[in-house]
Structures are given as structure tokens and as C-alpha cells.
Scaffold this motif. Structure first.
Motif, PDB file in Angstrom:
ATOM      1  N   GLN A  66      -2.094  -9.656   3.747  1.00 46.44           N
ATOM      2  CA  GLN A  66      -2.242  -9.002   2.448  1.00 46.44           C
ATOM      3  C   GLN A  66      -1.706  -7.571   2.503  1.00 46.44           C
ATOM      4  O   GLN A  66      -1.031  -7.105   1.575  1.00 46.44           O
ATOM      5  N   GLN A  67      -1.974  -6.878   3.609  1.00 40.16           N
ATOM      6  CA  GLN A  67      -1.451  -5.523   3.773  1.00 40.16           C
ATOM      7  C   GLN A  67       0.065  -5.539   3.837  1.00 40.16           C
ATOM      8  O   GLN A  67       0.734  -4.640   3.316  1.00 40.16           O
ATOM      9  N   ARG A  68       0.631  -6.562   4.486  1.00 44.13           N
ATOM     10  CA  ARG A  68       2.092  -6.664   4.552  1.00 44.13           C
ATOM     11  C   ARG A  68       2.683  -6.854   3.152  1.00 44.13           C
ATOM     12  O   ARG A  68       3.708  -6.259   2.814  1.00 44.13           O
ATOM     13  N   ARG A  69       2.028  -7.708   2.347  1.00 48.80           N
ATOM     14  CA  ARG A  69       2.522  -7.915   0.981  1.00 48.80           C
ATOM     15  C   ARG A  69       2.401  -6.645   0.161  1.00 48.80           C
ATOM     16  O   ARG A  69       3.316  -6.286  -0.594  1.00 48.80           O
ATOM     17  N   TRP A  70       1.280  -5.964   0.271  1.00 45.23           N
ATOM     18  CA  TRP A  70       1.101  -4.724  -0.488  1.00 45.23           C
ATOM     19  C   TRP A  70       2.114  -3.665  -0.061  1.00 45.23           C
ATOM     20  O   TRP A  70       2.626  -2.911  -0.891  1.00 45.23           O
ATOM     21  N   ALA A  71       2.382  -3.569   1.240  1.00 41.27           N
ATOM     22  CA  ALA A  71       3.357  -2.578   1.714  1.00 41.27           C
ATOM     23  C   ALA A  71       4.726  -2.833   1.090  1.00 41.27           C
ATOM     24  O   ALA A  71       5.430  -1.898   0.692  1.00 41.27           O
ATOM     25  N   ALA A  72       5.105  -4.109   0.966  1.00 39.10           N
ATOM     26  CA  ALA A  72       6.408  -4.444   0.377  1.00 39.10           C
ATOM     27  C   ALA A  72       6.408  -4.236  -1.131  1.00 39.10           C
ATOM     28  O   ALA A  72       7.349  -3.670  -1.694  1.00 39.10           O
ATOM     29  N   GLU A  73       5.347  -4.693  -1.800  1.00 42.40           N
ATOM     30  CA  GLU A  73       5.308  -4.641  -3.261  1.00 42.40           C
ATOM     31  C   GLU A  73       5.028  -3.240  -3.780  1.00 42.40           C
ATOM     32  O   GLU A  73       5.578  -2.831  -4.802  1.00 42.40           O
ATOM     33  N   TRP A  74       4.171  -2.492  -3.108  1.00 40.11           N
ATOM     34  CA  TRP A  74       3.751  -1.186  -3.605  1.00 40.11           C
ATOM     35  C   TRP A  74       4.644  -0.042  -3.131  1.00 40.11           C
ATOM     36  O   TRP A  74       4.857   0.916  -3.857  1.00 40.11           O
ATOM     37  N   SER A  75       5.138  -0.142  -1.882  1.00 42.08           N
ATOM     38  CA  SER A  75       5.860   0.994  -1.306  1.00 42.08           C
ATOM     39  C   SER A  75       7.268   0.655  -0.856  1.00 42.08           C
ATOM     40  O   SER A  75       7.980   1.531  -0.365  1.00 42.08           O
TER      41      SER A  75
END
Length: 421
Positions: A66-75
Motif C-alpha cells: 500500500q505504501q508503494r502504491r501511495w508513493a507512486a500515486e501521491w508523489s
């Protein structure tokens, strides 16, 4: 300028909200998982930890992904998933060994401990600055008996006479401005910190390069073999028939004056041979890329395929969109090969196909009630499909005990285009 200002304001607001979410998540998820991991590892010698570790580690992987997805989508920070593939038929202690022998598992463990601090301090910094800034602007000026924010770092302002309402308003405005303006940059820095722990190691990257090199070599060999097959089919099939048609028409031309009936028979033979050649060409084209895929998509293509088989096939497809044509073609031929094996070799009376998209990959499950014993290592069409899927980073797993049933699970990583209408 107004549009850019609105976009920046929206990005800043999202960064602050995400900052608050990350800060809360680290305390509600990372910290408990870190404690559970320590307890599970401590009880491994007693055997209890062997039962506790897999669910805890899978939960940790889910949180890390989930952190990997957020890092890609958010930042915009891509973090490659570094986990080794799960061994076929792994269960019980085999799952524990697979998890603990994966270096990425231990990096996840380190991350969940470190992130309990960095997630609260670094990720939560934009939200903290905005919240305390609002307090300084909106709350503290109305509470004159309370020193600025009531905590140490702002006491030096009293040397300049900036205590009470004025100091609170100035400091609050400054903190609010910093948190709002730098929120996206701070969240990106947090994503980069996560990438340093959640991304693949150098050794894993080297291993991945070797895998891609092998896959490329196998793909080139498979493409060369496919080209040779097409050339052979054209030379021995359609081309030979077209040459025969040309010769037959030539003979008919010579006989048309002297023996019209014989010429008519030869023309009928030529017409029949040309129809056969056309059928062979169509079959050859279907073997390269079935037209039904372009017309009706994977769902329609697989249902049409099922109708051509000598046994009943249940087809369920839940793919809300279209994959890229090469991916659809690979998926179609993979399912077609498995069904052909079921019909020709497994002596199956019934088969089933279940195709779904799990958000990141096409998952294709093909099963039959045949005699089992299928093994990709034996070579043949199943091994060829495994190589074909590997060209797309796909995988193939087979469960086929003697006596059946056979279940083949294939995955093709892909994104979907516009949804079906």
C-alpha cells in the motif's frame, strides 16, 4: 495563474490530508505489526511462531505494498515490488521458509520499525505544521494567559517582545505557510525514504536483470520458431495450393476449345482448391492474432473458442476494459493451449475458464476433470506458453495430481484501457 494557484492549493491540501493519514497509520498499523513480529519471532523456537508468522508477514506485505502504491500515486516515486515468487504447491512450513528466505521480508521488518518513527515525524510534519499554525492564528490570540503555543521552541521570541497574541499570530502564520507550501515536497521526501527500504536491493536488481536476459533470449527463440512455422505453413499449405490452382487454370485454358467439359471440370477443381487455400490462410491468420479478439475482445474470443471444442466449457470473464492487443493475444493463446491439452491429452469430459483482472494483472484459471499428470517441465505446448507469458513478466502455476483434476493458474501483469460500454 489562477488555474496554477488552484492546482497548487489542491495539491497542498491533499498533501496535508495524506500527511495526517500517514501519521495515524504508522501508529495504528506499523507499531502493532512491529510488536506482533517481535512476539512471533520470539515464539518460533516453541513452534507457536511458525503459525503466527505467515499471517503477520502477509499483513506486513500488504501494508508495504500500500505504501508503494501511495508513493507512486501521491508523489510520483515508483517503488518496485521486490518479493520473490511463491514456490508452487508451497504450504505449511514451506511458506514460512519462503517468507524468511526472502531478503525483502527482513527489509520490510526493518521498515515497519523505522516507519513507526519516520511516518510520525516526517510524514506527519505537514499536518503538524498546519494544525499548530491554525492553533497559533485562531486559538492562542484569544488566550492571553497562555504563552505562545505553550512549548519550548518559541520561548526565544520573548526576547524580542513577541509574546502573547502577536507572537502566536506570527508564528502560526509562518508554520501554516511552511506546512502548506512544503507539504508535497515533504511527502515526496518521505516516499523516497520508504523507497530506500522497500525497493529491491542491488542483488535483487542484478537477479532481475538475469531473469530479463533469459526471458528475452527465450522470447527471441520462440519468435524465430513461430516465424519458421508460419513460413512452413505458407510454403507447404496455401502456397502449394495456389500454385496448383494456377496450373489447373492453365490446363483449363488449353482445353477450353477442344474439350469444354474437361475444362469446366478443371475450373471447378480450381475453384475448390482456391477455397481450401483461403481457409488455410484464414486459419494461419487466426494462429497469429485471431480477428475475433479485435472485434469482440477477450471475453467474446474465449467464448467463441469454447464453442469449437469437443467438450462443454464453462467460461466466466470479468475484465472491465481492454488490455493491450499483445497481452490479449497472449492470454487467448494461453487459455487455448490449456483447453487443447484438456481435450487431447487429459481425456477430460468438462473444462472451465475463469478470467479476471485483479487491479494489476489478468488472472486466468483453466481447469478440467481429466486424468491429471500435467507437467510444464516435460516440455511441449505448456512450456511454450510459460515462455510466452514470461515475455510479459507473466507466471504459470500448475496443480495436476495423478487422476486429476488439473488446474492451471496464469497471471499477466497489465493495465486496462477504457471500460467496456
Amino acid at each position: 495563474m489562477n488555474g496554477e494557484a488552484h492546482e497548487h492549493a489542491a495539491a497542498s491540501g491533499l498533501a496535508v490530508a495524506r500527511s495526517l493519514l500517514q501519521a495515524v497509520l504508522t501508529q495504528m498499523a506499523n507499531l502493532p505489526l512491529a510488536i506482533l513480529l517481535l512476539v512471533s519471532l520470539a515464539f518460533v523456537p516453541l513452534g507457536v511462531g511458525l503459525a503466527l508468522l505467515p499471517p503477520v508477514l502477509f499483513a506486513l506485505r500488504g501494508l508495504a505494498n500500500q505504501q508503494r502504491r501511495w508513493a507512486a500515486e501521491w508523489s510520483g516515486v515508483e517503488i518496485v515490488v521486490p518479493y520473490r515468487p511463491r514456490p508452487e504447491n508451497a504450504s505449511g512450513f514451506g511458506i514460512v521458509k519462503w517468507l524468511l528466505r526472502d531478503p525483502a521480508t527482513w527489509r520490510d521488518m526493518l521498515w515497519t520499525v523505522v516507519n513507526s518513527v519516520t511516518g510520525l515525524v516526517l510524514a506527519g510534519l505537514p499536518a503538524a505544521l498546519v494544525v499548530y499554525g491554525l492553533e497559533g492564528v485562531l486559538v492562542a490570540p484569544w488566550m492571553p494567559n497562555v504563552h505562545t503555543f505553550g512549548w519550548g521552541p518559541f520561548w526565544p521570541l520573548s526576547d524580542y517582545g513577541l509574546t502573547g497574541s502577536v507572537g502566536s499570530a506570527l508564528l502560526g502564520s509562518l508554520m501554516l505557510l511552511v506546512g502548506w507550501q512544503l507539504g508535497p515536497s515533504i511527502m515526496r521526501a518521505y516516499a523516497i525514504v520508504n523507497r530506500s527500504m522497500l525497493g529491491p536491493t542491488r542483488g535483487r536488481l542484478e537477479e532481475r536483470v538475469r531473469e530479463l536476459t533469459e526471458t528475452r533470449s527465450e522470447t527471441v527463440d520462440a519468435s524465430a520458431a513461430e516465424l519458421r512455422r508460419i513460413e512452413r505453413d505458407l510454403h507447404d499449405g496455401a502456397q502449394a495450393r495456389i500454385v496448383a490452382v494456377s496450373m489447373t487454370i492453365g490446363l483449363a485454358e488449353q482445353l477450353v476449345k477442344d474439350d469444354p467439359e474437361a475444362a469446366a471440370r478443371l475450373m471447378a477443381e480450381a475453384r475448390q482448391a482456391s477455397g481450401t487455400a483461403l481457409t488455410e490462410l484464414r486459419d494461419l491468420v487466426r494462429g497469429i492474432h485471431p480477428p475475433v479478439l479485435a472485434e469482440r475482445g477477450l471475453d467474446g474470443g474465449l467464448r467463441a473458442l469454447a464453442l469449437t471444442l469437443p467438450m462443454p466449457v464453462d467460461v466466466a470473464v470479468d475484465v472491465p476494459g481492454r488490455a493491450a492487443p499483445p497481452v490479449e493475444s497472449a492470454a487467448y493463446f494461453a487459455v487455448a493451449e490449456m483447453l487443447a491439452n484438456a481435450a487431447k491429452h487429459a481425456e477430460a469430459a468438462r473444462a472451465w475458464v475463469d478470467v479476471r483482472h485483479n487491479g494489476s494483472a489478468l488472472v486466468m484459471i483453466v481447469g478440467d476433470d481429466g486424468r491429471g499428470g500435467a507437467d510444464p517441465a516435460a516440455g511441449g505446448g505448456m512450456r511454450g506458453i510459460e515462455r510466452r507469458l514470461a515475455a510479459f513478466d507473466g507466471t504459470l502455476a500448475v496443480t495436476s495430481p495423478e487422476g486429476g483434476p488439473t488446474v492451471v493458474t496464469m497471471e499477466l501483469p497489465c493495465a486496462l484501457s477504457s471500460p467496456k460500454t
